[in-house]
Design a protein around this motif. Structure first.
Motif: not given
Length: 192
Positions: A75-88, A31-37
């Motif tokens: 987040l990825v445990k939620i139906s309809g939320v994949g890894p890309r959405t969780a990362l977003s 995620p960008m929060s990790t990327f910036y650090n």
């Protein structure tokens, strides 16, 4: 399967990095929060990971903190939320902001994240209520100063700074700063 990677940062191409671990290069989406650090290219780095195996791909996701990885997993445990959405979601808001939004059931904050619509935001709030917000909302209620400072110091030490340097950087921060903003300000101060 792969829970943590420690190695040398070879490339930074948002949202993906290339991490050399003793001669093996791992492509890791962060995620960008990790990327910036992240430190500069050629510097050592350690990331907690989550490994996703799909029919057409095997993808590693990396995180700078355990709370980010846990939020991703919820987040990825939620139906309809994949890894890309969780990362977003984690790129668009800090874990603390997400926890506050869940506790307050504030879908307007989540809708601001690119790629998240009103229905998805409401589903996230419903599914995460009780599992996520309550645990992470407690520090934000009364004792924000102490817990925030502790989180910032732990993040700086995880990035390789000594306890003394991290403590000195903390003293220069404003009292009401949030964790993610505090880390950014502390890193700028330490870079001087």
């Amino acid at each position: 399967m792969i829970g943590k990677l420690t190695g040398t940062l070879l490339e930074k191409n948002p949202p993906q990095i290339l991490l050399d671990c003793h001669g093996v290069g791992y492509e890791v989406d962060v995620p960008m929060s990790t990327f910036y650090n992240l430190p500069g290219v050629g510097e050592p780095v350690s990331l907690l990971t989550h490994f996703v195996v799909r029919e057409d791909a095997q993808i590693l996701y990396g995180f700078g903190s355990a709370s980010e990885r846990e939020a991703f997993r919820q987040l990825v445990k939620i139906s309809g939320v994949g890894p890309r959405t969780a990362l977003s979601v984690l790129s668009g808001m800090s874990v603390a902001d997400l926890a506050q939004a869940v506790s307050a059931q504030d879908s307007a904050r989540i809708v601001k994240v690119p790629g998240i619509g009103k229905k998805t935001a409401e589903r996230l709030l419903l599914e995460l209520k009780g599992k996520f917000g309550a645990d992470l909302n407690l520090p934000g209620v009364g004792a924000a100063g102490g817990d925030t400072a502790s989180d910032i110091q732990q993040a700086l030490m995880a990035l390789g700074y000594s306890e003394k340097d991290a403590g000195a950087a903390l003293k220069a921060l404003p009292k009401d700063v949030g964790v993610s903003e505090g880390i950014k300000l502390a890193l700028k101060a330490l870079a001087k």
